[in-house]
Design a protein around this motif. Sequence first.
Motif, PDB file in Angstrom:
ATOM      1  N   ILE A  72      37.573  41.957  52.818  1.00 49.36           N
ATOM      2  CA  ILE A  72      36.645  41.931  53.166  1.00 49.36           C
ATOM      3  C   ILE A  72      36.000  42.901  52.032  1.00 49.36           C
ATOM      4  O   ILE A  72      36.402  43.659  50.908  1.00 49.36           O
ATOM      5  CB  ILE A  72      36.090  42.709  54.549  1.00 49.36           C
ATOM      6  CG1 ILE A  72      36.775  42.121  55.613  1.00 49.36           C
ATOM      7  CG2 ILE A  72      34.738  43.863  54.412  1.00 49.36           C
ATOM      8  CD1 ILE A  72      35.966  40.989  56.505  1.00 49.36           C
ATOM      9  N   LEU A 117      32.380  44.804  51.650  1.00 48.87           N
ATOM     10  CA  LEU A 117      30.815  45.651  51.951  1.00 48.87           C
ATOM     11  C   LEU A 117      30.533  46.337  50.700  1.00 48.87           C
ATOM     12  O   LEU A 117      30.670  46.610  49.813  1.00 48.87           O
ATOM     13  CB  LEU A 117      31.480  46.352  52.610  1.00 48.87           C
ATOM     14  CG  LEU A 117      32.311  46.178  53.938  1.00 48.87           C
ATOM     15  CD1 LEU A 117      32.585  47.604  54.954  1.00 48.87           C
ATOM     16  CD2 LEU A 117      31.716  45.598  55.071  1.00 48.87           C
ATOM     17  N   ASP A 170      32.827  50.754  61.927  1.00 49.76           N
ATOM     18  CA  ASP A 170      32.040  49.534  61.392  1.00 49.76           C
ATOM     19  C   ASP A 170      33.293  48.802  60.333  1.00 49.76           C
ATOM     20  O   ASP A 170      32.760  47.279  60.226  1.00 49.76           O
ATOM     21  CB  ASP A 170      31.091  49.937  60.083  1.00 49.76           C
ATOM     22  CG  ASP A 170      29.694  50.968  61.449  1.00 49.76           C
ATOM     23  OD1 ASP A 170      30.004  50.319  62.402  1.00 49.76           O
ATOM     24  OD2 ASP A 170      28.450  51.088  60.278  1.00 49.76           O
ATOM     25  N   TYR A 171      33.646  49.498  59.115  1.00 54.22           N
ATOM     26  CA  TYR A 171      34.852  48.544  58.147  1.00 54.22           C
ATOM     27  C   TYR A 171      35.665  47.649  59.357  1.00 54.22           C
ATOM     28  O   TYR A 171      35.967  46.785  59.063  1.00 54.22           O
ATOM     29  CB  TYR A 171      35.340  49.502  57.008  1.00 54.22           C
ATOM     30  CG  TYR A 171      36.261  49.020  56.461  1.00 54.22           C
ATOM     31  CD1 TYR A 171      35.750  47.591  56.056  1.00 54.22           C
ATOM     32  CD2 TYR A 171      37.431  49.035  56.442  1.00 54.22           C
ATOM     33  CE1 TYR A 171      36.869  47.137  54.770  1.00 54.22           C
ATOM     34  CE2 TYR A 171      38.535  48.734  55.794  1.00 54.22           C
ATOM     35  CZ  TYR A 171      38.046  47.686  54.755  1.00 54.22           C
ATOM     36  OH  TYR A 171      39.571  47.675  54.430  1.00 54.22           O
ATOM     37  N   SER A 218      33.956  44.507  61.021  1.00 53.25           N
ATOM     38  CA  SER A 218      33.258  44.087  60.096  1.00 53.25           C
ATOM     39  C   SER A 218      35.314  42.914  60.001  1.00 53.25           C
ATOM     40  O   SER A 218      34.726  41.701  60.076  1.00 53.25           O
ATOM     41  CB  SER A 218      33.027  43.737  59.187  1.00 53.25           C
ATOM     42  OG  SER A 218      34.068  45.184  58.096  1.00 53.25           O
ATOM     43  N   LYS A 223      35.985  41.029  62.641  1.00 53.62           N
ATOM     44  CA  LYS A 223      34.219  40.169  63.555  1.00 53.62           C
ATOM     45  C   LYS A 223      33.662  40.331  64.042  1.00 53.62           C
ATOM     46  O   LYS A 223      34.307  38.954  65.444  1.00 53.62           O
ATOM     47  CB  LYS A 223      34.662  38.302  63.084  1.00 53.62           C
ATOM     48  CG  LYS A 223      35.184  38.204  61.425  1.00 53.62           C
ATOM     49  CD  LYS A 223      35.563  37.251  60.864  1.00 53.62           C
ATOM     50  CE  LYS A 223      36.266  36.778  59.793  1.00 53.62           C
ATOM     51  NZ  LYS A 223      36.197  37.372  58.858  1.00 53.62           N
TER      52      LYS A 223
END
Length: 176
Positions: free
Chosen positions: A5, A7, A59-60, A63, A66
């Motif tokens: 990821i 971000l 939140d990470y 993500s 998913k």
Amino acid sequence: MIVNINLSKKVAQFSAEKLAKVNEIIARYPQGKQKSALIPVLHIAQEEFGGWLSAETMDYVASILKIEPIEVYEVATFYSMYNLKPVGKYVFEVCQTGPCMLNGSDDIIEYIKSKLGIKVGETTADGLFTLKTVECLGACGYAPMMQIGKHYREHLTKQKVDAIIDECERNAVTNN
């Protein structure tokens, strides 16, 4: 499924080693079932990011897996093993369920509060100790008891609490 990821907002990210471990855990589950990795991934996140889970960290994790952030928040707020604000180097998690209460955990909690000068949920000014109360730790025969990290301390008395605090303070000095 390998996850890497990036971000756009500045958020702490897993080290390469931890990200490899996260990917290994996610790979244990069928495609589309990566939410099943949530609990172990939250443990890794808490360990990696200072002993607690910020909203950005959760939140990470969402993500990476998913899933929706609320799905992470639901789990992180339900279990006492996750810290949602910064904690001290030593987190005293004192059991407060029936068997421990019958054996004096309320007195132990009050003693720790008095000894450290903090309330439940607070951290000492030096950042060394945090006091939490938790539900059953599964060691009812050893009540009253508490967990510090991965270790149980059982048959607590005021004298044992004093010795534990002294031990933690010595270890903090030695390991700095």
